[in-house]
Design a protein around this motif. Structure first.
Motif, short mmCIF file in Angstrom:
data_model
loop_
_atom_site.label_atom_id
_atom_site.label_comp_id
_atom_site.label_asym_id
_atom_site.label_seq_id
_atom_site.Cartn_x
_atom_site.Cartn_y
_atom_site.Cartn_z
N ARG A 89 0.82 -1.20 0.00
CA ARG A 89 0.00 0.00 0.00
C ARG A 89 0.86 1.26 0.00
NH1 ARG A 89 -5.20 0.45 3.81
NH2 ARG A 89 -5.64 -1.42 2.58
N PHE A 90 1.96 1.21 0.74
CA PHE A 90 2.89 2.34 0.72
C PHE A 90 3.38 2.57 -0.72
CE2 PHE A 90 6.94 4.46 1.00
CZ PHE A 90 6.79 5.37 2.04
N LEU A 91 3.72 1.49 -1.41
CA LEU A 91 4.18 1.60 -2.79
C LEU A 91 3.09 2.18 -3.68
CD1 LEU A 91 6.21 1.06 -5.07
CD2 LEU A 91 5.28 -1.26 -5.22
N MET A 92 1.87 1.70 -3.54
CA MET A 92 0.77 2.18 -4.37
C MET A 92 0.51 3.66 -4.16
SD MET A 92 -1.86 -1.03 -3.94
CE MET A 92 -3.21 -0.10 -4.67
N LEU A 93 0.49 4.08 -2.90
CA LEU A 93 0.23 5.49 -2.59
C LEU A 93 1.39 6.38 -3.07
CD1 LEU A 93 -1.31 5.13 0.98
CD2 LEU A 93 -2.51 5.80 -1.12
N SER A 94 2.62 5.86 -2.97
CA SER A 94 3.78 6.62 -3.42
C SER A 94 3.80 6.76 -4.93
CB SER A 94 5.07 5.96 -2.93
OG SER A 94 5.13 5.93 -1.52
N LEU A 95 3.46 5.68 -5.64
CA LEU A 95 3.39 5.74 -7.10
C LEU A 95 2.29 6.71 -7.53
CD1 LEU A 95 3.86 2.01 -8.14
CD2 LEU A 95 5.47 3.89 -8.47
N PHE A 96 1.18 6.68 -6.82
CA PHE A 96 0.10 7.63 -7.10
C PHE A 96 0.59 9.06 -6.92
CE2 PHE A 96 -3.37 10.22 -5.21
CZ PHE A 96 -4.20 10.30 -6.33
N ALA A 97 1.32 9.30 -5.82
CA ALA A 97 1.82 10.64 -5.53
C ALA A 97 2.81 11.13 -6.58
CB ALA A 97 2.47 10.66 -4.14
N ILE A 98 3.76 10.28 -6.95
CA ILE A 98 4.79 10.71 -7.90
C ILE A 98 4.20 10.87 -9.31
CG2 ILE A 98 5.64 8.44 -8.61
CD1 ILE A 98 7.74 11.56 -7.83
N THR A 99 3.18 10.09 -9.63
CA THR A 99 2.50 10.25 -10.92
C THR A 99 1.79 11.59 -11.00
OG1 THR A 99 2.19 7.85 -11.15
CG2 THR A 99 0.79 9.27 -12.50
N ILE A 100 1.08 11.94 -9.92
CA ILE A 100 0.40 13.24 -9.88
C ILE A 100 1.43 14.37 -9.95
CG2 ILE A 100 -1.02 14.78 -8.47
CD1 ILE A 100 -2.54 12.45 -9.70
N LEU A 101 2.55 14.22 -9.24
CA LEU A 101 3.58 15.25 -9.26
C LEU A 101 4.17 15.42 -10.66
CD1 LEU A 101 5.32 17.29 -7.74
CD2 LEU A 101 6.92 15.44 -7.20
N SER A 102 4.47 14.31 -11.32
CA SER A 102 5.03 14.37 -12.67
C SER A 102 4.06 15.03 -13.64
CB SER A 102 5.39 12.96 -13.16
OG SER A 102 6.36 12.38 -12.33
N PHE A 103 2.79 14.64 -13.56
CA PHE A 103 1.77 15.22 -14.43
C PHE A 103 1.55 16.69 -14.11
CE2 PHE A 103 -2.77 15.94 -15.56
CZ PHE A 103 -2.65 15.73 -16.93
N GLY A 104 1.54 17.01 -12.82
CA GLY A 104 1.32 18.40 -12.41
C GLY A 104 2.44 19.33 -12.85
N THR A 105 3.69 18.87 -12.71
CA THR A 105 4.81 19.71 -13.15
C THR A 105 4.78 19.91 -14.66
OG1 THR A 105 6.24 17.73 -13.21
CG2 THR A 105 6.32 19.09 -11.23
N HIS A 106 4.29 18.89 -15.38
CA HIS A 106 4.15 19.03 -16.84
C HIS A 106 3.10 20.09 -17.17
CE1 HIS A 106 3.78 18.02 -21.08
NE2 HIS A 106 2.47 17.85 -20.89
N LEU A 107 1.96 20.07 -16.47
CA LEU A 107 0.88 21.03 -16.73
C LEU A 107 1.32 22.46 -16.46
CD1 LEU A 107 -2.35 19.31 -15.32
CD2 LEU A 107 -1.71 19.65 -17.71
N LEU A 108 2.13 22.65 -15.41
CA LEU A 108 2.54 23.99 -15.01
C LEU A 108 3.89 24.40 -15.58
CD1 LEU A 108 1.44 24.06 -11.24
CD2 LEU A 108 0.18 24.85 -13.26
N GLU A 109 4.42 23.58 -16.47
CA GLU A 109 5.77 23.80 -17.00
C GLU A 109 5.94 25.20 -17.58
OE1 GLU A 109 9.73 22.80 -18.00
OE2 GLU A 109 8.27 21.62 -16.86
N ASN A 110 4.97 25.69 -18.33
CA ASN A 110 5.10 26.96 -19.03
C ASN A 110 4.45 28.13 -18.31
OD1 ASN A 110 6.50 25.79 -21.28
ND2 ASN A 110 4.54 25.00 -22.03
N PHE A 111 3.98 27.89 -17.08
CA PHE A 111 3.40 28.98 -16.30
C PHE A 111 4.51 29.84 -15.71
CE2 PHE A 111 -0.36 26.68 -16.92
CZ PHE A 111 -1.44 27.36 -16.43
#
Length: 206
Positions: A89-111
């Motif tokens: 579960r720790f792995l699943m939650l961590s993968l969820f977190a890092i996926t959101i972070l990677s996607f979020g940084t991509h969305l805000l890349e040009n802001f």
């Protein structure tokens, strides 16, 4: 006291007052704070975080590649370690977190960054970063491979998670001097001092 506190995140075999759905929602909020800190305060001002995130920022500056790519690649070995010692579960939650972070940084890349004022960058960037990381850890996940090591080490010592992460990051801040410059490295260290204290306060809050 510290061992009991760490078991709150790592012992997922016992029943918990927080449902998995609620954990995921809180982690999403925490990661969003980290994303805002990175893309709207820190990266554009050449201020880095520590750990794998800090290394990813440095590599991004050197290669002009997006941060999210390095976050996924560099964190992979540590997440495998997390599965071995801290559970699925720790792995699943961590993968969820890092996926959101990677996607979020991509969305805000040009802001554009919100401010170039060093004081505001350090204060608001540090608090947002520390609060986001603290919420994520408190809810059973992590955003950075060095956090995995800090959680494991803190279970066997009197040092807190935030203190271990700070030790890891001193080396990274030293390296950043040669890449970003002395002033930026000092700003980065000051930001992280605020973030690291915020992490511990967030984790210990009842």
């Amino acid at each position: 006291m510290n061992i009991k506190r760490i078991k709150y995140y790592s012992d997922f075999s016992r029943s918990s007052e927080i449902s998995l759905f609620k954990r995921a929602g809180l982690i999403f909020c925490g990661v969003s704070l980290v994303t805002i800190s990175l893309q709207l305060f820190l990266v554009g001002n050449f201020v880095i975080d520590g750990g794998i995130i800090g290394i990813s920022i440095l590599l991004s500056h050197i290669t002009n590649q997006e941060i999210g790519l390095y976050l996924l690649i560099l964190n992979a070995p540590f997440f495998l370690l997390a599965y071995s010692f801290l559970g699925r579960r720790f792995l699943m939650l961590s993968l969820f977190a890092i996926t959101i972070l990677s996607f979020g940084t991509h969305l805000l890349e040009n802001f554009p960054v919100i401010t170039h004022n060093p004081f505001l960058v350090i204060i608001f960037g540090g608090i947002s970063l520390g609060l986001g990381v603290g919420i994520t850890i408190r809810c059973g996940g992590c955003l950075d491979g060095t956090e995995v090591l800090a959680i494991l080490f803190s279970k066997r010592s009197t040092f807190t998670i935030g203190q271990f992460i700070l030790f890891f990051n001193l080396f990274i801040f030293g390296v950043s001097i040669t890449i970003l410059g002395f002033t930026e490295a000092i700003y980065s260290l000051a930001t992280y001092l605020i973030a690291y204290k915020t992490i511990d306060i967030t984790i210990q809050a009842h």
